[in-house]
Motif scaffolding. Structure first.
Motif, PDB file in Angstrom:
ATOM      1  N   PHE A 283       0.825  -1.202   0.000  1.00 57.38           N
ATOM      2  CA  PHE A 283       0.000   0.000   0.000  1.00 57.38           C
ATOM      3  C   PHE A 283       0.867   1.262   0.000  1.00 57.38           C
ATOM      4  O   PHE A 283       0.708   2.148  -0.834  1.00 57.38           O
ATOM      5  N   TYR A 284       1.796   1.357   0.963  1.00 53.76           N
ATOM      6  CA  TYR A 284       2.622   2.563   1.071  1.00 53.76           C
ATOM      7  C   TYR A 284       3.619   2.697  -0.076  1.00 53.76           C
ATOM      8  O   TYR A 284       3.919   3.817  -0.504  1.00 53.76           O
ATOM      9  N   ASP A 285       4.139   1.590  -0.592  1.00 55.06           N
ATOM     10  CA  ASP A 285       4.982   1.679  -1.793  1.00 55.06           C
ATOM     11  C   ASP A 285       4.201   2.345  -2.926  1.00 55.06           C
ATOM     12  O   ASP A 285       4.733   3.179  -3.661  1.00 55.06           O
ATOM     13  N   ALA A 286       2.920   1.984  -3.064  1.00 53.25           N
ATOM     14  CA  ALA A 286       2.093   2.530  -4.144  1.00 53.25           C
ATOM     15  C   ALA A 286       1.792   4.017  -3.931  1.00 53.25           C
ATOM     16  O   ALA A 286       2.002   4.825  -4.835  1.00 53.25           O
TER      17      ALA A 286
ATOM     18  N   ALA B 292      -3.529  10.909  -8.054  1.00 51.99           N
ATOM     19  CA  ALA B 292      -2.729   9.703  -8.298  1.00 51.99           C
ATOM     20  C   ALA B 292      -2.470   8.972  -6.980  1.00 51.99           C
ATOM     21  O   ALA B 292      -2.540   7.737  -6.918  1.00 51.99           O
ATOM     22  N   TRP B 293      -2.172   9.708  -5.922  1.00 52.91           N
ATOM     23  CA  TRP B 293      -1.963   9.153  -4.579  1.00 52.91           C
ATOM     24  C   TRP B 293      -3.210   8.397  -4.129  1.00 52.91           C
ATOM     25  O   TRP B 293      -3.138   7.261  -3.673  1.00 52.91           O
ATOM     26  N   HIS B 294      -4.365   9.039  -4.263  1.00 47.66           N
ATOM     27  CA  HIS B 294      -5.631   8.450  -3.831  1.00 47.66           C
ATOM     28  C   HIS B 294      -5.954   7.199  -4.637  1.00 47.66           C
ATOM     29  O   HIS B 294      -6.316   6.156  -4.076  1.00 47.66           O
ATOM     30  N   ALA B 295      -5.801   7.271  -5.959  1.00 49.57           N
ATOM     31  CA  ALA B 295      -6.082   6.115  -6.821  1.00 49.57           C
ATOM     32  C   ALA B 295      -5.147   4.954  -6.507  1.00 49.57           C
ATOM     33  O   ALA B 295      -5.576   3.793  -6.460  1.00 49.57           O
TER      34      ALA B 295
END
Length: 126
Positions: A18-21, A79-82
């Motif tokens: 999750f955090y990598d993304a 982009a962060w949210h997606a």
């Protein structure tokens, strides 16, 4: 102001994905797992970490707590949210967008991470 932030995670690999993304959407490198199984993200100004609680109890979110990540623009926030939604995050609060607080306008996007921690991407826009 802060040297580091550490939050609890029940499944380090799930939280790392999750955090990598979401942090990758902001231009940061993937997290590094240390010998104790914790995951760390290093920047020039500080460290963000994920850890299974050392007391053996499950990780839990802080009611009323939010961890905010700075973004450069609204596109980066989207982009962060997606990326978060695509990697185990859950939308919370209002949809991403500008909020007018009177004296200041903020672009905000909120998620809950896999452990339930409330996080936000934020940019001051006025």
């Amino acid at each position: 102001m802060f040297s580091h932030v550490m939050i609890g995670a029940n499944d380090i690999q799930e939280s790392k994905k999750f955090y990598d993304a979401i942090l990758g959407a902001l231009g940061y490198e993937e997290g590094k797992i240390d010998p104790k199984g914790r995951c760390f993200y290093f920047t020039k100004t500080g460290v963000f970490g994920l850890s299974v609680p050392i007391n053996g109890e499950p990780a839990s979110h802080g009611n009323g707590s939010t961890l905010g990540f700075a973004i450069e623009n609204e596109e980066q926030g989207l982009a962060w949210h997606a990326a978060g939604l695509a990697n185990g995050g859950v939308a919370c609060e209002d949809p991403p967008g500008v909020r007018d607080g009177g004296a200041i306008k903020l672009y905000l996007a909120y998620l809950r991470d896999p452990a339930g921690n409330k996080i936000c991407a934020m940019k001051r826009v006025g």
